[in-house]
Write an enzyme that holds these catalytic residues in place. Sequence first.
Site, mmCIF file in Angstrom:
data_model
loop_
_atom_site.group_PDB
_atom_site.id
_atom_site.type_symbol
_atom_site.label_atom_id
_atom_site.label_comp_id
_atom_site.label_asym_id
_atom_site.label_seq_id
_atom_site.Cartn_x
_atom_site.Cartn_y
_atom_site.Cartn_z
ATOM 1 N N ALA A 84 10.239 -44.846 -15.191
ATOM 2 C CA ALA A 84 9.239 -45.774 -15.740
ATOM 3 C C ALA A 84 8.149 -46.041 -14.704
ATOM 4 C CB ALA A 84 9.922 -47.081 -16.140
ATOM 5 N N ASN A 85 7.207 -46.901 -15.029
ATOM 6 C CA ASN A 85 6.211 -47.334 -14.046
ATOM 7 C C ASN A 85 5.847 -48.792 -14.316
ATOM 8 O OD1 ASN A 85 3.691 -47.447 -15.767
ATOM 9 N ND2 ASN A 85 4.307 -45.328 -16.118
#
Length: 209
Positions: free
Chosen positions: A24-25
Amino acid sequence: MRGKHILVTAGPTHEPIDPVRVIANRSSGRQGFAIAAAAADAGARVTLIAGPVTLATPSGVSRIDVETAEQMARAVFAALPADAAVLVAAVADWRVEPSASKLKKGGGPPQLHFLPTRDILAELGASDLRPRLLVGFAAETENVVEQAVAKRQAKRADWIVANDVSGDVMGGARNQVHLITADGVQDWPEGTKEEVARRLVARIAEALG
Ligand code: CTP
């Protein structure tokens, strides 16, 4: 913008590693959601394709939730045609072939084999269904404007909105951007993400006529 269809992507993507883990980010989706809201306020029909975020759908906006870059790409192409597309999402550049069962610690450090994701902006830029106005974002931590100018050409976007994310922009309430067009670079004053959104939507309305 009555009668115009505006497509917006927002948020991160989640690329699964196994049934419980993802890559993810830090994107919160706030800037993209603010742009969708401002476009709807300006009278446009707005399709918002959102990665996993915890934000409420702005009123008057039609929202499609996705998780992965592949799902986001499919949703974008399914939503065409559009008069303008504003791709704000922080799409993962890499994914892995997910394991069907949970990776166990006893198995040792996982050997992740990365595969490229689809580049939605570049695909749209090269597509027969390319919206009349194609706007990308470029989140950079160094040489912000130079890299964004190169991205505009590489991905065949009309405009790139570039910002420096070395501070707390990701997830924060404020933003300071540069608008890169074929005519050059404009440095916009720092403001809330809603102010940046309203300014960008006003420019889009002007460009679409
Ligand atoms: N983008 C996209 N699909 C991807 C990657 C990026 O549509 N798979 C879009 C983003 O929504 C944004 C623009 O391309 O509008 C630039 O994204 P960015 O992550 O800054 O560019 P990258 O091509 O991933 O380059 P790099 O990570 O090397 O900076």
